[in-house]
Design an enzyme around this catalytic site. Structure first.
Site, PDB file in Angstrom:
ATOM      1  N   SER A   1      43.393  41.965  34.087  1.00  8.02           N
ATOM      2  CA  SER A   1      43.244  41.004  34.945  1.00  8.02           C
ATOM      3  C   SER A   1      44.202  40.923  36.149  1.00  8.02           C
ATOM      4  O   SER A   1      44.190  39.994  36.716  1.00  8.02           O
ATOM      5  CB  SER A   1      43.828  39.629  33.931  1.00  8.02           C
ATOM      6  OG  SER A   1      42.776  39.429  32.989  1.00  8.02           O
TER       7      SER A   1
ATOM      8  N   LYS B   1      42.581  39.773  39.156  1.00  6.16           N
ATOM      9  CA  LYS B   1      42.420  38.693  39.703  1.00  6.16           C
ATOM     10  C   LYS B   1      43.143  38.418  41.183  1.00  6.16           C
ATOM     11  O   LYS B   1      42.808  37.242  41.810  1.00  6.16           O
ATOM     12  CB  LYS B   1      42.826  37.624  38.529  1.00  6.16           C
ATOM     13  CG  LYS B   1      41.905  37.559  37.580  1.00  6.16           C
ATOM     14  CD  LYS B   1      42.690  36.914  36.327  1.00  6.16           C
ATOM     15  CE  LYS B   1      41.294  36.852  35.103  1.00  6.16           C
ATOM     16  NZ  LYS B   1      42.097  36.552  33.673  1.00  6.16           N
TER      17      LYS B   1
ATOM     18  N   SER C   1      45.555  33.059  33.513  1.00  7.70           N
ATOM     19  CA  SER C   1      44.851  34.304  33.389  1.00  7.70           C
ATOM     20  C   SER C   1      43.467  33.771  32.813  1.00  7.70           C
ATOM     21  O   SER C   1      42.777  34.631  32.266  1.00  7.70           O
ATOM     22  CB  SER C   1      45.190  35.505  32.800  1.00  7.70           C
ATOM     23  OG  SER C   1      44.712  36.481  33.063  1.00  7.70           O
TER      24      SER C   1
ATOM     25  N   LYS D   1      51.302  38.791  38.347  1.00  6.23           N
ATOM     26  CA  LYS D   1      49.934  38.678  37.574  1.00  6.23           C
ATOM     27  C   LYS D   1      49.981  39.739  36.434  1.00  6.23           C
ATOM     28  O   LYS D   1      50.281  40.868  36.504  1.00  6.23           O
ATOM     29  CB  LYS D   1      48.942  38.904  38.391  1.00  6.23           C
ATOM     30  CG  LYS D   1      47.461  38.825  37.654  1.00  6.23           C
ATOM     31  CD  LYS D   1      47.196  37.289  37.457  1.00  6.23           C
ATOM     32  CE  LYS D   1      46.191  36.943  36.223  1.00  6.23           C
ATOM     33  NZ  LYS D   1      46.772  37.421  34.765  1.00  6.23           N
TER      34      LYS D   1
END
Length: 399
Positions: A59, A62, A119, A226
């Site tokens: 993720s 992202k 997320s 993140k």
């Protein structure tokens, strides 16, 4: 003889500095498969482990989705206030979710926050469809932007990092550090308040969930960025922290740590914390010259009354190890400079050789005007020049 001793001492200092830095790097032992510690302003890599090893980012993908969405917002193509209708494909995305249903209408701002804080894979897919017209078109934009940013070992196949039909996005710790640096530089004022949030609350949808980044609670100065996880990628994290100035003559600086392929959440948090604390402990942003300080004096025509101080236009800051950030400092005067001289006029430059052998060039300017030269000094200068000419001429004919 003194110069020889000074040179020997300088060589020993450089050797000891490099040796100590080597020991310091060895002392940072992490378990994640790959990692990079970067200083934000200058992009200097302070520590690394398998920085170019290709691996799925999960993720952390992202970050690129956020970048392209914000790029479209800044270009005026879309607005954060826009209402986005959720497609069946977006609602069907697996993994961490914002609990979207097909037909739901949600603001782009909420989708962005849900993507970055909790997320949400469904939120990321919905953003990609809205910004790119389709997820496929958006992925093409992602790969084009990765290439433009110099992320040479990165390939995206989707906007959220989930495995897709046996394939995954591929990147490196180095490439993700590049992307993280770019995002903070360009969107930091918008991004950091989001990624530093401990939770995401959407009363309209009766949704509340904690930030997936547990490092926020482990190291309070951390304010992003993140997390990511898939079975193939392991536990991943791109984190960042602002290090406060450490006394007089120093300045704040920011660190970025990327860890990929940790075995669990606890490990990625511990590894990231080690890297960030290592950077804060061993490095600083140091002020070496203040605006107005005289770096060197220069006497025009070698005359004491015609003195000019060489100074800098603004404070000079250098990032590096707390001890031994600068290996060498040299001052060069421009040969073409002529009278009259104005205050602030560039007359030369200072070249700093830093700890990693990179060069830093600093403009040196006059600290005063030098326009009116007393007639007596002009006559004296003329006499010196004439005398020198006559001596040269005499030597030519006699010798």
């Amino acid at each position: 003889m003194k110069r020889k001793y000074a040179l020997l001492i300088g060589v020993l200092q450089i050797f000891l500095m490099n040796t100590l830095l080597g020991f310091a790097q060895e002392e940072v032992s992490i378990q994640s498969r790959a990692a990079v510690l970067m200083e934000f302003d200058y992009g200097k890599i302070l520590w690394s482990k398998n920085p170019h090893m290709k691996t799925p980012p999960a993720s952390i993908t992202k970050l690129m989705t956020y970048h392209l969405a914000m790029d479209a917002v800044e270009a005026g193509k879309i607005r954060l206030e826009d209402r986005v209708t959720i497609s069946e494909k977006a609602a069907a995305e697996r993994g961490t979710s914002y609990n979207l249903k097909a037909g739901d209408v949600v603001s782009l701002k909420n989708l962005m926050d849900a993507m970055m804080i909790v997320s949400g894979n469904d939120a990321a897919y919905a953003i990609a469809e809205y910004v790119g017209g389709s997820a496929e078109s958006f992925v093409e934009q992602m790969n084009g932007e990765a290439k433009r940013l110099g992320m040479k070992d990165t390939t995206f196949v989707n906007p959220n990092g989930m495995p897709t039909e046996g394939t995954e996005n591929i990147t490196t710790a180095w490439d993700m550090a590049i992307l993280s640096q770019y995002l903070i530089d360009r969107y930091g004022k918008d991004l950091i308040p989001i990624t530093s949030s401990w939770s995401f609350i959407d009363p309209e949808r009766n949704f509340i969930k904690d930030n997936t980044n547990m490092l926020l609670k482990e190291l309070p100065k951390v304010d992003g960025l993140k997390t990511g996880f898939t079975n193939a990628a392991g536990y991943c994290l791109s984190s960042t922290m602002k290090v406060a100035s450490q006394g007089e003559g120093t300045s704040d600086f920011r660190l970025i740590a990327v860890v990929l392929g940790a075995q669990n959440d606890r490990q990625r948090v511990a590894d990231s914390k080690k890297l960030l604390e290592y950077g804060a402990l061993n490095y600083s942003k140091q002020g070496i010259i203040k605006m107005g300080d005289i770096v060197e004096t220069y006497h025009w025509w070698n005359m004491e009354p015609l003195e000019i101080g060489l100074t800098v236009k603004e404070d000079v800051l250098v990032f590096g190890p707390k001890e031994g950030a600068i290996k060498q400092q040299e001052v060069f005067m421009f040969p073409g400079a002529r009278l009259p001289i104005e205050k602030g006029q560039q007359l030369g430059e200072m070249v700093l050789t830093l700890y990693d052998d990179s060069k830093m060039y600093v403009e040196l300017v006059s600290d005063r005007d030098l326009k009116r030269i007393p007639i007596g000094l002009r006559v004296l200068k003329w006499w010196w020049d004439f005398s020198g000419f006559m001596v040269t001429l005499l030597e030519h004919f006699v010798g």
